[in-house]
Design an enzyme around this catalytic site. Sequence first.
Site: not given
Ligand code: NCD
Ligand code: ZN
Length: 346
Positions: A16, A250
Site C-alpha cells: 500500500h 500507506d
Molecule cells: C492518503 C493520501 O494522502 O493519499 N492519506 C492518508 O492519510 N492515508 C489517502 C489514504 O490512503 O487514505
Molecule cells: Zn493510502
Amino acid sequence: MSMSEKISLVRPDDWHLHLRDGDVLADILPHTAARFGRAIVMPNLKPPVTTVEQARDYRQRILDALPARSDFEPLMTLYLTDNTTPEEIRKARRSGFIHAVKYYPAGATTNSDSGVTDIQAVHAVLESMAEEGLPLLVHGEITDPAVDVFDREAVFIERVLLPLLARIPALKIVFEHITTADAVDLVRQTPERLGATITPQHLMMNRNAIFQGGINPHHYCLPVLKREEHRQALVSAATSGDPRFFLGTDSAPHPRTAKESACGCAGMYSAHAAIEFYAQVFDEAGALDRLEGFASFHGADFYGLPRNTDRISLMREAWKVPEILRFGKQELVPLGAGEVLSWRLL
Ligand code: NCD
Ligand code: ZN
C-alpha cells in the site's frame, strides 16, 4: 528476545503505497526502491487512475523516474468509481500490470471525491472482479458525518464490509491500513480471502501522538491513530505469523505547507525508513524472526505473486532521520523527523 545485531530477509514488498506524480516522483521513489521489490501503487491522483490506459501511462512515468539499474516493480491499481465497468475489469486483468482495484467511499480521505457513493450500485463490477481474481482494496471507513471519527472503521465493518463479504463470497478483499482491534478480530474470523495491511505509524503510535506537546499535523493520517489498546492488537496481529496480515506502509507524502496548515491534510510519509520502522516494532515485541513473513511473504502469497528471491540486510545501528526531505520544489517532513532509529538498512 532476539539480540541479533544484523538481520537478513528476503526483499520485502509494500502492499500500500502513494507515489504521487510529476516532479516529486524522482525524490520519493528511490526510498521505496532501495527497500522494496514491488509496491501496490494507489490510484488516488488528481484526476484518479480509473482506466487501464491511465494506469499504463502512470506506470511508465514511475519506471522512467526510477534510479538507474533498479529492478523495482510498480504493481498498478484502478480507482473504483460509480462508473467503472466490468469490461474495464477484464481489460485490467488482461493487462498483466494491474493487480487490484481500490475502493474509496466517496469523501473518505485525500482525493477520494470520485469514490463510490453506494457499494451496492457497483455490484456487477465486484462480481467481475471475483471472476477475474482481482482483489478489492478497501479504505474501510464509513463517511457518515454522524459517526465519531474514531469509530468509523468499526462502523464500516458492520455496515459495509460484513454485508459485502456475504454478498460476493468469491471476492478477495484487502482491508487496508487497519487501525482497530475490531478489524484484527474480523480478519482472524474470516476465511482466507480477506487480508489486511498494517502501517508503521499504527504499530508505533497511538492517538496521544496527535496531541503531544500541542497539535501535531505530522501525526495526522486516515484512518486516524487510535487508542493504545488498538495499537497493541495491531502489534500482536502483525507479529503473530498469521499470513493474512502483511506490510503496507500507506506512505502518503504531502508538502510541508499542506500539513502545517490551518486545515492540515491527512497522510504520513514513511518510505524513507519503512522497513526500519517495522524492524523496530518487531524487535521491541521480541518477534524479529516473524518480520520476514509479514514483510516479504504474506502479501505476495495473498496476491498470488511469486515471492522475491534477493535479500536485504539491516544492522542494529543508531541513525537519525533527517528533519526535512526534498519534495520537488517543496519540502517534506518525514515520519520520525529528527528522531533516532535503531535499525539501519545496509
Ligand atoms: C492518503 C493520501 O494522502 O493519499 N492519506 C492518508 O492519510 N492515508 C489517502 C489514504 O490512503 O487514505
Ligand atoms: Zn493510502
